[in-house]
Design a protein around this motif. Structure first.
Motif, PDB file in Angstrom:
ATOM      1  N   ASN A  47      43.775  62.146 -18.724  1.00 39.76           N
ATOM      2  CA  ASN A  47      42.630  62.966 -18.311  1.00 39.76           C
ATOM      3  C   ASN A  47      42.137  62.595 -16.910  1.00 39.76           C
ATOM      4  N   ALA A  48      43.000  61.959 -16.113  1.00 39.07           N
ATOM      5  CA  ALA A  48      42.613  61.567 -14.752  1.00 39.07           C
ATOM      6  C   ALA A  48      42.295  62.805 -13.911  1.00 39.07           C
ATOM      7  N   PRO A  49      41.379  62.676 -12.967  1.00 37.74           N
ATOM      8  CA  PRO A  49      41.099  63.797 -12.068  1.00 37.74           C
ATOM      9  C   PRO A  49      42.275  64.064 -11.129  1.00 37.74           C
ATOM     10  N   LEU A  50      42.271  65.235 -10.540  1.00 36.36           N
ATOM     11  CA  LEU A  50      43.312  65.639  -9.596  1.00 36.36           C
ATOM     12  C   LEU A  50      42.791  65.566  -8.164  1.00 36.36           C
ATOM     13  N   ALA A  51      43.710  65.360  -7.236  1.00 35.37           N
ATOM     14  CA  ALA A  51      43.388  65.488  -5.815  1.00 35.37           C
ATOM     15  C   ALA A  51      44.513  66.254  -5.132  1.00 35.37           C
ATOM     16  N   LEU A  52      44.143  67.198  -4.290  1.00 37.23           N
ATOM     17  CA  LEU A  52      45.089  68.002  -3.524  1.00 37.23           C
ATOM     18  C   LEU A  52      44.861  67.714  -2.045  1.00 37.23           C
TER      19      LEU A  52
END
Length: 221
Positions: free
Chosen positions: A24-29
Protein backbone atom coordinates in the motif's frame (compact mmCIF):
# COMPACT_ATOMS: atom_id res chain seq x y z
CA UNK A 1 15.64 -0.18 -10.89
CA UNK A 2 14.02 -2.41 -13.51
CA UNK A 3 13.36 -1.16 -17.00
CA UNK A 4 9.69 -1.17 -17.91
CA UNK A 5 7.78 -0.75 -21.14
CA UNK A 6 4.10 0.19 -21.19
CA UNK A 7 1.66 1.45 -23.79
CA UNK A 8 0.94 5.14 -24.17
CA UNK A 9 -1.25 7.09 -26.59
CA UNK A 10 1.56 7.26 -29.19
CA UNK A 11 2.83 3.71 -28.69
CA UNK A 12 5.53 2.25 -26.49
CA UNK A 13 6.77 4.25 -23.48
CA UNK A 14 10.12 3.43 -21.88
CA UNK A 15 10.53 3.85 -18.14
CA UNK A 16 12.37 2.88 -14.98
CA UNK A 17 10.32 1.64 -12.07
CA UNK A 18 11.15 0.97 -8.42
CA UNK A 19 8.54 -1.08 -6.54
CA UNK A 20 8.24 -0.40 -2.83
CA UNK A 21 8.33 -3.26 -0.34
CA UNK A 22 4.88 -2.47 1.06
CA UNK A 23 1.81 -3.17 -1.05
CA UNK A 24 0.00 0.00 0.00
CA UNK A 25 3.01 2.31 -0.47
CA UNK A 26 2.31 5.68 -2.08
CA UNK A 27 3.30 6.35 -5.69
CA UNK A 28 5.58 9.00 -7.14
CA UNK A 29 5.77 10.00 -10.80
CA UNK A 30 8.86 11.90 -12.01
CA UNK A 31 8.77 14.04 -15.17
CA UNK A 32 11.84 15.09 -17.14
CA UNK A 33 12.72 18.43 -18.79
CA UNK A 34 12.05 19.52 -22.37
CA UNK A 35 12.53 16.70 -24.90
CA UNK A 36 13.86 19.05 -27.58
CA UNK A 37 16.59 20.43 -25.33
CA UNK A 38 18.17 17.21 -24.13
CA UNK A 39 15.58 16.26 -21.53
CA UNK A 40 15.36 12.54 -20.71
CA UNK A 41 14.39 10.41 -17.73
CA UNK A 42 18.12 10.05 -17.01
CA UNK A 43 18.67 13.79 -16.58
CA UNK A 44 20.57 14.33 -13.34
CA UNK A 45 17.80 16.25 -11.57
CA UNK A 46 15.15 13.75 -12.70
CA UNK A 47 17.35 10.92 -11.44
CA UNK A 48 17.89 12.63 -8.09
CA UNK A 49 14.16 13.22 -7.65
CA UNK A 50 13.51 9.55 -8.41
CA UNK A 51 15.80 8.42 -5.61
CA UNK A 52 14.50 11.01 -3.17
CA UNK A 53 11.18 9.14 -3.29
CA UNK A 54 12.76 5.67 -3.44
CA UNK A 55 14.52 6.47 -0.15
CA UNK A 56 11.15 7.32 1.38
CA UNK A 57 9.57 3.97 0.55
CA UNK A 58 7.52 5.08 -2.44
CA UNK A 59 6.89 3.05 -5.56
CA UNK A 60 8.49 5.37 -8.12
CA UNK A 61 8.24 5.67 -11.90
CA UNK A 62 10.19 7.87 -14.25
CA UNK A 63 9.80 7.59 -18.01
CA UNK A 64 10.73 9.11 -21.35
CA UNK A 65 8.13 11.27 -23.03
CA UNK A 66 7.16 10.35 -26.60
CA UNK A 67 10.03 10.53 -29.06
CA UNK A 68 12.71 10.33 -26.35
CA UNK A 69 14.95 7.27 -25.97
CA UNK A 70 12.93 4.19 -26.86
CA UNK A 71 9.55 5.84 -26.37
CA UNK A 72 7.59 5.97 -29.61
CA UNK A 73 5.96 9.01 -31.14
CA UNK A 74 7.20 12.56 -31.63
CA UNK A 75 7.22 15.78 -29.64
CA UNK A 76 3.71 17.23 -29.27
CA UNK A 77 4.27 20.62 -27.58
CA UNK A 78 2.89 19.43 -24.24
CA UNK A 79 -0.49 18.07 -25.33
CA UNK A 80 0.71 14.54 -26.05
CA UNK A 81 3.21 14.67 -23.22
CA UNK A 82 0.40 15.30 -20.74
CA UNK A 83 -1.34 12.23 -22.15
CA UNK A 84 1.90 10.28 -21.72
CA UNK A 85 2.07 11.33 -18.07
CA UNK A 86 -1.55 10.31 -17.48
CA UNK A 87 -0.85 6.92 -19.06
CA UNK A 88 2.23 6.50 -16.88
CA UNK A 89 0.21 7.19 -13.75
CA UNK A 90 -2.50 4.79 -14.94
CA UNK A 91 0.13 2.07 -15.44
CA UNK A 92 1.64 2.63 -12.00
CA UNK A 93 -1.79 2.53 -10.37
CA UNK A 94 -2.70 -0.68 -12.20
CA UNK A 95 0.24 -2.53 -10.69
CA UNK A 96 -0.21 -0.80 -7.32
CA UNK A 97 -3.98 -1.07 -6.79
CA UNK A 98 -3.63 -0.62 -3.03
CA UNK A 99 -1.72 2.66 -3.27
CA UNK A 100 -3.89 5.34 -1.69
CA UNK A 101 -2.02 8.47 -2.67
CA UNK A 102 0.41 9.84 -5.21
CA UNK A 103 3.02 12.57 -5.52
CA UNK A 104 4.30 14.15 -8.69
CA UNK A 105 7.65 15.85 -9.28
CA UNK A 106 8.98 17.55 -12.37
CA UNK A 107 11.76 19.81 -13.60
CA UNK A 108 11.18 22.71 -16.02
CA UNK A 109 8.97 21.41 -18.87
CA UNK A 110 8.24 18.39 -16.68
CA UNK A 111 7.07 20.72 -13.91
CA UNK A 112 4.54 22.30 -16.29
CA UNK A 113 3.23 18.89 -17.36
CA UNK A 114 3.12 17.74 -13.73
CA UNK A 115 1.07 20.71 -12.61
CA UNK A 116 -1.46 20.04 -15.37
CA UNK A 117 -1.75 16.41 -14.33
CA UNK A 118 -2.21 17.57 -10.75
CA UNK A 119 -5.37 19.42 -11.80
CA UNK A 120 -6.83 16.29 -13.41
CA UNK A 121 -6.04 13.66 -10.79
CA UNK A 122 -7.45 14.26 -7.30
CA UNK A 123 -5.41 11.41 -5.83
CA UNK A 124 -2.23 13.49 -6.22
CA UNK A 125 -1.70 14.90 -2.74
CA UNK A 126 1.68 16.60 -3.10
CA UNK A 127 4.02 17.99 -5.72
CA UNK A 128 7.54 19.24 -6.27
CA UNK A 129 7.91 21.72 -9.09
CA UNK A 130 11.51 22.66 -9.95
CA UNK A 131 12.07 25.76 -12.12
CA UNK A 132 8.51 25.80 -13.52
CA UNK A 133 8.63 27.79 -16.79
CA UNK A 134 6.07 30.37 -15.70
CA UNK A 135 7.16 32.85 -18.41
CA UNK A 136 7.04 30.33 -21.26
CA UNK A 137 3.79 28.45 -20.63
CA UNK A 138 0.34 29.30 -19.37
CA UNK A 139 -0.18 28.24 -15.76
CA UNK A 140 -3.61 29.86 -15.39
CA UNK A 141 -5.18 26.37 -15.24
CA UNK A 142 -4.07 26.26 -11.59
CA UNK A 143 -7.23 27.92 -10.36
CA UNK A 144 -7.43 26.82 -7.68
CA UNK A 145 -4.36 24.67 -7.03
CA UNK A 146 -5.77 21.46 -5.54
CA UNK A 147 -2.76 20.24 -3.54
CA UNK A 148 0.02 21.63 -1.39
CA UNK A 149 3.56 21.43 -2.68
CA UNK A 150 7.02 22.91 -3.17
CA UNK A 151 8.11 25.29 -5.93
CA UNK A 152 11.86 25.76 -6.06
CA UNK A 153 14.01 27.76 -8.46
CA UNK A 154 17.28 29.65 -8.77
CA UNK A 155 17.68 33.40 -8.44
CA UNK A 156 20.11 33.49 -11.40
CA UNK A 157 17.82 31.64 -13.80
CA UNK A 158 18.12 33.33 -17.20
CA UNK A 159 15.58 31.00 -18.83
CA UNK A 160 12.79 31.50 -16.29
CA UNK A 161 13.32 34.78 -14.43
CA UNK A 162 12.93 34.71 -10.65
CA UNK A 163 10.14 37.31 -10.72
CA UNK A 164 7.94 35.20 -13.00
CA UNK A 165 8.06 32.20 -10.67
CA UNK A 166 7.41 34.42 -7.66
CA UNK A 167 4.35 35.89 -9.41
CA UNK A 168 3.06 32.37 -10.01
CA UNK A 169 3.64 31.38 -6.38
CA UNK A 170 1.87 34.51 -5.13
CA UNK A 171 -1.20 33.60 -7.20
CA UNK A 172 -1.26 30.04 -5.90
CA UNK A 173 -0.85 31.10 -2.29
CA UNK A 174 -4.28 32.72 -2.30
CA UNK A 175 -6.09 29.37 -2.17
CA UNK A 176 -7.51 28.51 1.24
CA UNK A 177 -6.25 25.31 2.82
CA UNK A 178 -3.44 24.90 0.30
CA UNK A 179 0.15 25.61 1.32
CA UNK A 180 2.57 26.42 -1.50
CA UNK A 181 6.12 26.57 -0.19
CA UNK A 182 8.65 28.53 -2.23
CA UNK A 183 12.40 28.00 -1.99
CA UNK A 184 15.04 29.96 -3.86
CA UNK A 185 18.53 28.53 -4.42
CA UNK A 186 21.00 31.45 -4.32
CA UNK A 187 23.30 31.65 -7.33
CA UNK A 188 21.54 28.85 -9.21
CA UNK A 189 20.84 29.05 -12.92
CA UNK A 190 18.03 27.19 -14.69
CA UNK A 191 19.97 23.93 -14.70
CA UNK A 192 21.30 24.31 -11.14
CA UNK A 193 24.87 23.93 -12.39
CA UNK A 194 27.11 23.33 -9.34
CA UNK A 195 23.99 23.76 -7.16
CA UNK A 196 22.25 20.39 -7.47
CA UNK A 197 23.35 19.33 -3.99
CA UNK A 198 21.80 22.49 -2.55
CA UNK A 199 18.65 21.91 -4.61
CA UNK A 200 18.26 18.37 -3.32
CA UNK A 201 18.88 19.45 0.27
CA UNK A 202 15.84 21.70 -0.06
CA UNK A 203 13.78 18.96 -1.74
CA UNK A 204 14.74 16.35 0.87
CA UNK A 205 14.01 18.75 3.69
CA UNK A 206 10.57 19.48 2.32
CA UNK A 207 9.75 15.80 1.86
CA UNK A 208 10.88 14.97 5.38
CA UNK A 209 8.71 17.76 6.74
CA UNK A 210 5.64 16.63 4.81
CA UNK A 211 6.12 12.89 5.15
CA UNK A 212 8.16 12.49 8.32
CA UNK A 213 11.68 11.06 8.28
CA UNK A 214 10.90 7.91 10.26
CA UNK A 215 10.63 5.56 7.31
CA UNK A 216 13.52 6.92 5.34
CA UNK A 217 16.14 4.51 4.06
CA UNK A 218 19.89 5.22 4.06
CA UNK A 219 20.79 7.70 1.37
CA UNK A 220 23.31 5.46 -0.43
CA UNK A 221 21.69 4.41 -3.69
Amino acid sequence: MPEVIFTGPAGRIEGRYHPAAQKNAPLALILHPHPQFGGTMNHQITYQLYYAFVHRNFSVLRFNFRGVGRSQGSFDHGVGELSDAASALDWAQTINPEARTCWIAGFSFGAWIGMQLLMRRPEIEGFISIAPPANLYDFSFLAPCPSSGLIIHGDKDAVVPHRDVTTLVDKLKTQKGIVIEQKVVPGANHFFDAKIDTLMEQVNGYLDKRLGATGRKPTAA
